[in-house]
Design a protein around this motif. Structure first.
Motif: not given
Length: 464
Positions: A264-281
């Protein structure tokens, strides 16, 4: 020694009970690890190896008689410097504070002593616990054991560094905006922030919690039986519980899981982190959970309001210090706090009101989902000598947007490793549950850890 340092707490306690390992042998292994790693990472304050030897010897005698004090008897443990231990000064991470021995153990320290834990050191934190960093005007610079040029995060910086470096199995941090989960994410640990009041704290403050930081989910859960006993000094302390903290049985089929990739605000999620979270989900979805993407619970107005309130509150804490003491505060922190002097009473109250707004939006989201998954940290890492991921006192809280709402809503949340960046640094997955359902967060975390196998190779000191 390496084998002992790899033992879980339940396995260590079982080894004590069967006399295959003694508390003194375990302490010797921890002491040896500290001797080789501490010069690199500077995780500890008030380190007392001689006292630890005495405590381990006493524990050994109790185990020999079959009369341990409690479930953590003989387990090497550290406490974040902000958690008072009788007779040890609490510098609050800053050179501005006079070093006066604490008059009594804080609730967490008291519970651990009652159960025989070997409290061998405190762990470092930044000035007043106000940074996600290992930078302090009092302590040496704490570093990330995975890469000592990088930051361990904070404010439970030393606890995270100590846990990742293998200084025993149990480290206790505190968390008011992410200070257990953020450094856990950056160092590969499991960091658990329970429901507000589950672990009593003193002094109490809005959103302030304490929680275990461990290499395994099981170790954090095991410690909760000790840490969660009530204490009258915390007026929000929850009643005694009869929870089976090691009951990890869970079927996620039909569980509604919301994945939050935009804070919603703050630093945007870096691509590597986004990918890791989606993989976990996807792992949870494959197990039968109903996984959907959800929007943020935080807004710019909420985060800025919290900033205004915290500046005013902190300025009120330090304005009466003599000028020569105020000048010893880390410049980054002091520059941030100075603007609190210009905050009016109305503005401070309005800023505090944004914590209530966070609570509302978090509550509303949990009408539609049972659990939230998100990144713990939006960025992979930042330099060891930076005060925060932005290193900008005008943008001090851009990195806590995924974590701070759950402090204000008083919900349990954890960070667990969900992979590594291309640079070899850990990535944290945040798991958030409904208020008071601490067991759900622990069960989901244990399930995920079982799927992944957890972190298989931890950092080693030079030459090992």
């Amino acid at each position: 020694m390496t084998d002992l340092l790899d033992l879980s707490i339940p396995d260590l306690v079982a080894a004590y009970r069967s006399k295959r390992v003694s508390p003194r042998e375990m302490w010797d292994a921890v002491e040896a690890r500290i001797a080789t790693f501490e010069p690199e990472i500077a995780a500890l304050y008030a380190y007392d190896p001689e006292g630890a030897r005495d405590m381990a010897k006493a524990s050994e005698a109790r185990w020999a008689q079959g009369a341990p004090l409690g479930p953590l008897d003989g387990v090497p443990t550290t406490l974040k410097e902000l958690i008072a231990t009788k007779g040890t000064p609490v510098p609050l991470g800053t050179a501005a504070v006079e070093l006066v021995p604490a008059a009594a153990d804080a609730p967490i320290a008291a519970r651990l002593r009652e159960d025989g834990a070997v409290i061998f050191a405190k762990t470092t934190c930044p000035d007043y616990g106000m940074l996600s960093s290992g930078l302090s005007s009092f302590h040496p610079l704490s570093r990330n054991p995975w890469d000592v040029t990088q930051n361990p995060g904070g404010s439970s910086a030393g606890a995270a560094a100590a846990g990742a470096a293998g200084y025993g199995p149990l480290h206790i941090g505190t968390d008011i905006g992410g200070s257990v989960r953020l450094p856990a994410g950056w160092t590969g640990l499991f960091g658990f922030k329970p429901s507000h009041g589950r672990i009593p704290v003193d002094p109490y403050y809005v959103g302030r919690c304490a929680g275990p930081m461990t290499r395994r989910v099981e170790d954090a859960a095991y410690a909760m039986a000790t840490l969660s006993r009530p204490d009258w000094r915390d007026g929000t302390s929850l009643p005694p519980n009869d929870l089976d903290w090691l009951d990890f049985d869970l079927d996620v089929k039909g569980l509604r899981i919301g994945v939050m990739l935009d804070a919603g605000c703050g630093l945007a999620c870096e691509p590597e982190i986004r990918d890791a979270v989606l993989s976990a989900a996807r792992r949870f979805e494959d197990a039968g959970a109903i996984v959907t993407e959800v929007g943020p619970v935080l807004s710019r107005a909420m985060l800025d309001g919290l900033d205004v309130f915290w500046r005013a509150k902190f300025w009120g804490d330090i304005e009466k210090l003599p000028a020569e003491r105020r000048e010893k505060i880390l410049p980054y922190i002091y520059h941030w706090a100075e603007k609190g002097a210009d905050v009016t009473g109305v503005q401070a109250v309005q800023g505090f009101g944004q914590t209530i707004e966070m609570r509302k939006t978090c509550g509303a989201l949990f009408q539609t989902v049972d659990v939230v998954l998100s990144p713990t940290n939006p960025v992979v890492s930042y330099p060891a000598d930076w005060a925060s991921p932005t290193n900008d006192p005008e943008r001090p809280f851009e990195h806590i947007a995924f974590t701070v709402p759950w402090n204000m809503s008083e919900q349990p949340a954890a960070s667990i490793n969900c992979g590594f960046s291309a640079s070899g640094l850990p990535i944290g997955l945040q798991i958030v549950g409904p208020r008071f359902d601490d067991l759900l967060v622990l069960r989901l975390s244990k399930l995920f850890e079982d799927w992944t196998g957890g972190v298989k190779q931890w950092p080693q000191p030079k030459g090992v």
